[in-house]
Motif scaffolding. Structure first.
Motif, PDB file in Angstrom:
ATOM      1  N   ASN A  25      -6.965  -8.183   1.319  1.00 41.97           N
ATOM      2  CA  ASN A  25      -5.800  -8.712   0.631  1.00 41.97           C
ATOM      3  C   ASN A  25      -6.222  -9.443  -0.635  1.00 41.97           C
ATOM      4  O   ASN A  25      -5.607  -9.285  -1.688  1.00 41.97           O
ATOM      5  N   ALA A  35      -8.189   3.367  -5.825  1.00 39.66           N
ATOM      6  CA  ALA A  35      -6.749   3.111  -5.839  1.00 39.66           C
ATOM      7  C   ALA A  35      -6.108   3.650  -4.568  1.00 39.66           C
ATOM      8  O   ALA A  35      -5.099   3.130  -4.095  1.00 39.66           O
ATOM      9  N   GLN A  36      -6.718   4.670  -4.009  1.00 35.46           N
ATOM     10  CA  GLN A  36      -6.185   5.228  -2.771  1.00 35.46           C
ATOM     11  C   GLN A  36      -6.243   4.186  -1.651  1.00 35.46           C
ATOM     12  O   GLN A  36      -5.296   4.027  -0.879  1.00 35.46           O
ATOM     13  N   VAL A  37      -7.362   3.495  -1.580  1.00 29.73           N
ATOM     14  CA  VAL A  37      -7.492   2.434  -0.573  1.00 29.73           C
ATOM     15  C   VAL A  37      -6.452   1.349  -0.833  1.00 29.73           C
ATOM     16  O   VAL A  37      -5.792   0.875   0.098  1.00 29.73           O
ATOM     17  N   GLY A  77      -3.640   1.698  -2.276  1.00 32.17           N
ATOM     18  CA  GLY A  77      -2.333   2.225  -1.896  1.00 32.17           C
ATOM     19  C   GLY A  77      -2.106   2.147  -0.396  1.00 32.17           C
ATOM     20  O   GLY A  77      -1.016   1.807   0.057  1.00 32.17           O
ATOM     21  N   MET A  78      -3.138   2.449   0.354  1.00 35.97           N
ATOM     22  CA  MET A  78      -3.023   2.360   1.810  1.00 35.97           C
ATOM     23  C   MET A  78      -2.688   0.936   2.228  1.00 35.97           C
ATOM     24  O   MET A  78      -1.805   0.708   3.064  1.00 35.97           O
ATOM     25  N   ILE A  79      -3.369  -0.019   1.639  1.00 30.16           N
ATOM     26  CA  ILE A  79      -3.139  -1.408   2.004  1.00 30.16           C
ATOM     27  C   ILE A  79      -1.723  -1.827   1.618  1.00 30.16           C
ATOM     28  O   ILE A  79      -1.039  -2.512   2.379  1.00 30.16           O
ATOM     29  N   ALA A 127       0.788   0.095   1.564  1.00 24.65           N
ATOM     30  CA  ALA A 127       1.681   0.707   2.550  1.00 24.65           C
ATOM     31  C   ALA A 127       1.707  -0.120   3.829  1.00 24.65           C
ATOM     32  O   ALA A 127       2.766  -0.323   4.436  1.00 24.65           O
ATOM     33  N   ALA A 130      -0.805   7.467   4.490  1.00 29.30           N
ATOM     34  CA  ALA A 130      -1.739   6.807   3.584  1.00 29.30           C
ATOM     35  C   ALA A 130      -3.074   6.550   4.275  1.00 29.30           C
ATOM     36  O   ALA A 130      -4.141   6.745   3.691  1.00 29.30           O
ATOM     37  N   VAL A 148      -6.925   8.099   3.378  1.00 26.69           N
ATOM     38  CA  VAL A 148      -8.195   7.401   3.210  1.00 26.69           C
ATOM     39  C   VAL A 148      -9.227   7.931   4.193  1.00 26.69           C
ATOM     40  O   VAL A 148     -10.380   8.171   3.834  1.00 26.69           O
ATOM     41  N   ARG A 206      -4.198  14.906  -3.540  1.00 23.01           N
ATOM     42  CA  ARG A 206      -3.939  13.479  -3.684  1.00 23.01           C
ATOM     43  C   ARG A 206      -2.787  13.246  -4.636  1.00 23.01           C
ATOM     44  O   ARG A 206      -2.901  12.534  -5.606  1.00 23.01           O
TER      45      ARG A 206
END
Lengths: 224, 224
Positions: free
Chosen positions: A24, A77-79, A81-83, A85, B85, B89, B177
């Motif tokens: 976070n 950025a994918q990680v 984005g997951m967070i 979500a 998501a 990952v 992606r």
DNA sequence: AGGATGGTTCGATTGCGGTCGAAACATCCC
DNA sequence: GGGATGTTTCGACCGCAATCGAACCATCCT
């Protein structure tokens, strides 16, 4: 039992409170050191280090070594984005936040984040510094404007430009989900606040409590 | 230290292998009974029951009791999006499995994501809908263009504007992606694809397999 | 009513993983 | 070199949650 990508492995990495807090904190986009992350997560340094190596092994973080400092950042950025979500679901599902206790309230207003000020006061301060064009936003970074340099020296705040740490850095606030000011300038400002006795650090806590007159002084200087 | 939304709580729910398998199975969009889910997860029934009540308490699942059967399903498209998501990952960082099996390939091309179509076909479709100005990008959101509204109704696709869910939403694809279309419109399109028998759902899988003629029809309508 | 099937609760066991202090290692500064 | 600071490794401790069998509850069928 069908085989897919190992989603449990990834989710369980985020599923630990300490690691979740670290991630976070890293959502601000700026890399942080192990020590800073340990403070954010509220765990000891060895524990943080262990978590960080797990997150690295899991591919969620990248590491940039600079001398004896090791800056950890989100891997992609994918990680991020997951967070995001996950945060979205958490907010949708747990709207009821436990009533914040008095110390919690104080922490929200102002607290120490490693060596600089965090909390609502700090976020408001950074906003004002942008408004007054003393600091400049640049992508995800913060730069000291020429006007800012003279301004702070006039206030008696010494800006150590030679230090290896950046002068300005954005640090994501957990109470407000916005950035506050870190870096040597952030540290110098906190030093001044303490030196001028505008506020004192609560014992055994990260909370920073302003005195009535100190608050006025601080607001006059930084929130005007 | 402490933070607003309890992201660790949500993530740790997904972070258990048994629960992850259950959620993965539920990504197909159809609700399943406790026994079926126990089988999917490879655990005993009591264990599955315990997991299910935790997922319920965490707000990730909904329950529909029908007689002595209790059908568990994902609580919302938002939850489904979060799982997508995480899958993304996991795919990205996971040890790439040697040779993606045939079923895997089918999954990449087209699969069900909760209640709408995902995969390369779905991504291509969304691209074309933007190109043809039937949908409009707005920041991170998707809006239905006036031309789009009439277009879809002409196709016999009913757009439920009153539902609480948004009509259009972007959902990130784990294989490509990029985004594909979710929301009530995404769901309606999948309905049409199945109703027209352009494709059928693979048994025990999220894969969606187009028939040769069905593929042509789909491409003519959505990829033209 | 009685048996069969679907689900949950209980209780006991077990092992994994989070935690910290101390010590080792690395790098910088003087 | 020597001392200070940042970071990881080691070792030991401990708690929690996942697990299953057995018993219990609920619903359907005849």
């Amino acid at each position: 039992m069908r085989e897919g990508p190992d989603i449990a492995r990834i989710a369980s990495l985020v599923g630990d409170p300490a690691r979740a807090n670290m991630l976070n904190a890293l959502m601000g986009g700026t890399a942080l050191t192990a020590t800073e992350l340990a403070l954010e997560a509220g765990v000891s340094l060895p524990t943080a280090s262990s978590h960080l190596s797990k997150l690295m092994e899991g591919g969620l973080l990248t590491l940039a070594s600079q001398g004896r400092h090791r800056y950890y950042g989100l891997a992609s950025a994918q990680v991020a984005g997951m967070i995001e979500a996950i945060i979205g679901v958490a907010e949708a599902v747990g709207p009821k936040r436990v009533r914040p206790g008095p110390r919690d309230a104080a922490m929200r207003v102002a607290r120490v984040c490693y060596d600089h000020l965090a909390g609502e006061q700090a976020v408001a301060m950074l906003d004002r510094l942008f408004d007054r064009k003393l600091l400049l936003r640049e992508d995800n970074e913060i730069r000291l404007a020429p006007a800012g340099a003279s301004h702070f020296t006039a206030l008696g705040i010494d800006i150590d430009r030679k230090a290896r740490r950046p002068v300005c850095r954005a640090c994501l606030d957990w109470s407000v989900r916005r950035s506050h000011l870190a870096g040597t300038l952030g540290a110098a400002i906190l030093d001044k606040i303490i030196a001028e006795k505008w506020a004192r650090r609560e014992k055994d806590s990260r909370a920073v409590v302003f005195s009535p007159t100190g608050r006025q002084a601080f607001e006059k200087v930084f929130l005007a």
